[in-house]
Design an enzyme around this catalytic site. Sequence first.
Site, PDB file in Angstrom:
ATOM      1  N   TYR A  80       0.663  -1.324   0.055  1.00 55.23           N
ATOM      2  CA  TYR A  80       0.256  -0.072   0.218  1.00 55.23           C
ATOM      3  C   TYR A  80       0.830   1.217  -0.024  1.00 55.23           C
ATOM      4  O   TYR A  80       0.132   2.344  -0.311  1.00 55.23           O
ATOM      5  CB  TYR A  80      -0.995  -0.048   1.126  1.00 55.23           C
ATOM      6  CG  TYR A  80      -2.037  -1.096   0.989  1.00 55.23           C
ATOM      7  CD1 TYR A  80      -3.008  -0.715   0.228  1.00 55.23           C
ATOM      8  CD2 TYR A  80      -1.943  -2.188   1.671  1.00 55.23           C
ATOM      9  CE1 TYR A  80      -4.226  -1.684  -0.132  1.00 55.23           C
ATOM     10  CE2 TYR A  80      -2.829  -3.412   1.454  1.00 55.23           C
ATOM     11  CZ  TYR A  80      -3.844  -3.010   0.490  1.00 55.23           C
ATOM     12  OH  TYR A  80      -4.804  -4.028   0.201  1.00 55.23           O
ATOM     13  N   PHE A 112     -10.444  -4.280  11.109  1.00 57.84           N
ATOM     14  CA  PHE A 112     -11.821  -4.179  10.358  1.00 57.84           C
ATOM     15  C   PHE A 112     -11.417  -4.638   8.981  1.00 57.84           C
ATOM     16  O   PHE A 112     -12.207  -4.580   8.189  1.00 57.84           O
ATOM     17  CB  PHE A 112     -12.069  -2.590  10.358  1.00 57.84           C
ATOM     18  CG  PHE A 112     -11.117  -1.542   9.915  1.00 57.84           C
ATOM     19  CD1 PHE A 112     -11.109  -1.422   8.600  1.00 57.84           C
ATOM     20  CD2 PHE A 112     -10.371  -1.111  10.748  1.00 57.84           C
ATOM     21  CE1 PHE A 112      -9.963  -0.461   8.175  1.00 57.84           C
ATOM     22  CE2 PHE A 112      -9.228  -0.105  10.308  1.00 57.84           C
ATOM     23  CZ  PHE A 112      -8.982   0.216   9.187  1.00 57.84           C
TER      24      PHE A 112
END
Length: 419
Positions: free
Chosen positions: A133, A419
């Site tokens: 990322y 999450f």
Amino acid sequence: MGTVARNTRADRTELRVLRRDEWNTWYDALITAFGGTPESAEERELWDGLTEVDRSLGIWDGDACVGTAGAFSFRVTVPGGASVPAAGVTMVSVAATHRRRGLLTSMMRRQLDDVRSWGEPLAVLTASEPAIYGRFGYGIATLRGSAEIDTARVRLTVPPGTEDVRLRYADPGAVREQCEAVYARQVAGRPGMLARRPGWENLPLLDPESERQGTSPLQCVIAEREDEVVGYARYFVKPEWEDSVPKGEVLLRDLEALDPAAYAALWRFLFGIDLTSKLSLRSRPVDDSWQHLVSDLRRCGLRQQDSLHVRLVDLGAALEARTYQTPVDVVFEVEDAFCPWNEGRWRLTGDAKGASCKRTEEPADLALSVRELGSVYLGGFSLASLAGAGRVRELRAGALAEASLAFASAVAPWLPHGF
């Protein structure tokens, strides 16, 4: 950006917003990309309820879903205590059959464009593969601490008032609201914590029997003072014996407390559970105060790992949303090839009361990319440390020290759950 379909390859694949009736197919594609191990019905139902389909993307090759990405509507605490809107990037996958076609890049491009259009200054994620990322502008912003404490040999020294705290066992579901109220009171005090929206209070209670791997069901102890819940600990116990000697393990899921005495009482309880000699922690703040209660930190097996990655989507709004530990007046020269609207010079002025960050033509004091600003945004890393790695360049003498001190946080930032 709406729901207009867009081809990612002119020949066959289509990138578009997910529809509710496609969720099962979409989620099955995600599970396959992550190894194909089925989840429990309980876990699948939870994520079905939490998924925001209008903020989720899928790439389709005919009837097959070959790429997934979602974005939860979060609010994350930043230095100064403000709760800032952030897109919680999640459920990102590309089918192994469709690698090296630019599908991930196309989803990241569309997603960041969407986040900008939603007016959310930040995007955040946790990474199964952290190396992916950085090229999209995400910087590692928080660490999580883990430990394996030898409770047979490590002792605790607790503060005055600990004896005044009453502990009692409770059914985790029955005291969910009281525990959630304790959690909510902690959120503003530590950068990186998430203000949980309705439904998210069920995540810490997730306990499918198929995933216990020899542990007990989820257990809960609450701390009370004058009939008020002032803390809680949720944990599992894994019994183990060696040559008729008990060597059980306590696995902590989460612990929150409103004051030092309640905090210490809960840790003392965990250290003293019968038939156990090890306490395992998997995700705690790196400055967690239990480290100052123990008699021997060397016997606690401390480790650290990356946790929350932060991406500034609207650079000016993001830097204005937090406060600064000391007065700062600095001009950044920012590189951001993936979100070029952030490129250029920005003047940041601020202190503990507020901040302004505007475009400027003034000479730059520090040169860096948006990735470095993501890493220092919550105060978990310093600009000086990044400069030591060659990732920040000082263009005005003294600017680096000034800005590094200003971006610091009094407490380490921490993401309380994934999450």
